[in-house]
Scaffold this active site. Structure first.
Site, PDB file in Angstrom:
ATOM      1  CE  LYS A 102     135.973 -67.114  24.968  1.00 53.88           C
ATOM      2  NZ  LYS A 102     135.724 -67.090  26.574  1.00 53.88           N
TER       3      LYS A 102
ATOM      4  CE  LYS B 283     129.823 -68.860  23.083  1.00 49.68           C
ATOM      5  NZ  LYS B 283     129.752 -69.204  24.454  1.00 49.68           N
TER       6      LYS B 283
ATOM      7  CE  LYS C  95     129.608 -64.667  30.726  1.00 49.59           C
ATOM      8  NZ  LYS C  95     130.450 -65.425  30.397  1.00 49.59           N
TER       9      LYS C  95
END
Ligand code: AQP
Length: 333
Positions: free
Chosen positions: A116, A198, A201
């Site tokens: 992230k 993966k 969203k």
């Protein structure tokens, strides 16, 4: 079985966007399965969501949407405790304490932080680094025995166990050791456009994910464009991540095993597989989307659910927090 004898389950989902098929197959699908045998506590983790910049009005909307989706996916607010994380301040309070029992080195090894931080290089804030400690607080506050999550969260559960063990070691037994509950199939649903990553969203490319609220035409189109490979054989294999992902999704959506799906499509091509997966997912998600839309029209009901949920969760959380405060040497307030 009385509430006292039941084991406890805790899990949460971030309202950091609209929920994907990955969130559903990896985690939420399993939430209602256990609500008869366990005391279940499910949270919409808005404190976690702000580790990445959110638009305030969208965050409010998404928070209610996740709550509605919990119910639409089969969670019964009479049986499970459903609430919003920021409504129970004990999460932030315990997180601070646990920060003082988490080593900088172990927190630095978390791969989700590294991913992230790379994705949001303009906003690598301390909250993003501290995310796993807040997650440990979420779980340990309720003395959870089991935590249903997708495989991407496994490392965070291991850290939670390490923190609990360290605290218990210093002050005697305080926290229950939680176990992860990872589904055998669907624990990592991959992006439709890059099946080595993966499904997420917050993916910049909306073709990569299917949302629980996507309209049937959009779902069909996304599966038609899903990345596969050139060999045209419908089997699960490490060197065929796109096709393996489609087979897994189809198996879960139709309640079949991987082997049954491989047999069903033996000798057929991707031109048949892709629309079949799309249609199966449309049917899987249709009742969830319709129920969510209905629930979102009834904001009063959702407010009742999250208010009652926060009251019950606060009472349980307080017990743990009082114990922790006493053990570390704080004066009783
Ligand atoms: N692709 C996935 N396959 C299986 N399980 C998944 N989960 C997430 N993506 C997949 C599981 O869904 C639960 C809720 O996840 P979350 O919203 O708390 O955070 P996340 O793992 O960071 O999910 P996203 O979709 O990737 O969100 P963003 O893009 O905001 O970071 C967890 O149990 C997770 O394992």
């Amino acid at each position: 079985m009385s509430e006292h004898q039941k084991k406890t389950i805790f899990s949460g989902v971030q309202p950091s966007g609209k929920l994907t098929l990955g969130n559903y197959l990896g985690a939420i699908r399993n939430f209602p399965l256990l609500q008869e045998e366990y005391q279940c506590i499910y949270c919409v983790v808005d404190l976690h969501a702000i580790t990445v910049r959110q638009e305030p009005a969208a965050l409010r909307r998404q928070t209610l949407e996740v709550l509605a989706q919990y119910i639409a996916c089969g969670l019964d607010p009479e049986k499970s405790i459903l609430f919003i994380q920021s409504h129970v301040p004990a999460h932030a309070e315990l997180a601070w304490i646990l920060n003082c029992y988490t080593m900088f080195g172990e927190a630095s090894r978390m791969t989700q932080f590294k991913d992230k931080a790379a994705k949001h290089s303009d906003n690598v804030n301390v909250g993003l680094f501290d995310y796993p400690v807040l997650m440990a607080a979420d779980i340990l506050l309720y003395q959870a025995d089991l935590v249903p999550v997708g495989v991407d969260q496994l490392q965070h559960i291991e850290l939670t166990r390490n923190i609990a063990q360290r605290f218990n070691g210093v002050y005697s037994d305080t926290f229950t050791m939680p176990e992860p509950y990872i589904p055998k199939a669907g624990a990592k649903i991959m992006s439709l456009t890059d099946p080595t990553r993966k499904m997420s969203k917050s993916d910049q490319n909306p073709g990569g994910f299917v949302l629980l609220m996507d309209k049937p035409d959009d779902i069909l189109r996304k599966f038609k464009r899903a990345v596969t490979d050139s060999d045209n054989r419908i089997v699960v294999r490490d060197d065929k991540p796109g096709v393996s992902n489609l087979i897994t999704i189809y198996a879960l959506a139709t309640g079949q095993t991987i082997q049954q799906v491989e047999e069903q499509f033996a000798g057929k091509g991707y031109g048949e597989l892709k629309p079949a997966v799309g249609e199966a997912v449309v049917e899987l998600l249709r009742p969830i989307r319709e129920k969510t839309e209905d629930l979102l029209k009834n904001k009063d009901y959702l407010e009742q659910v999250y208010t009652a949920g926060a009251q019950k969760a606060s009472a349980l959380a307080r017990k743990t927090l009082d114990k922790v405060y006493r053990k570390v040497g704080f004066i009783k307030r």
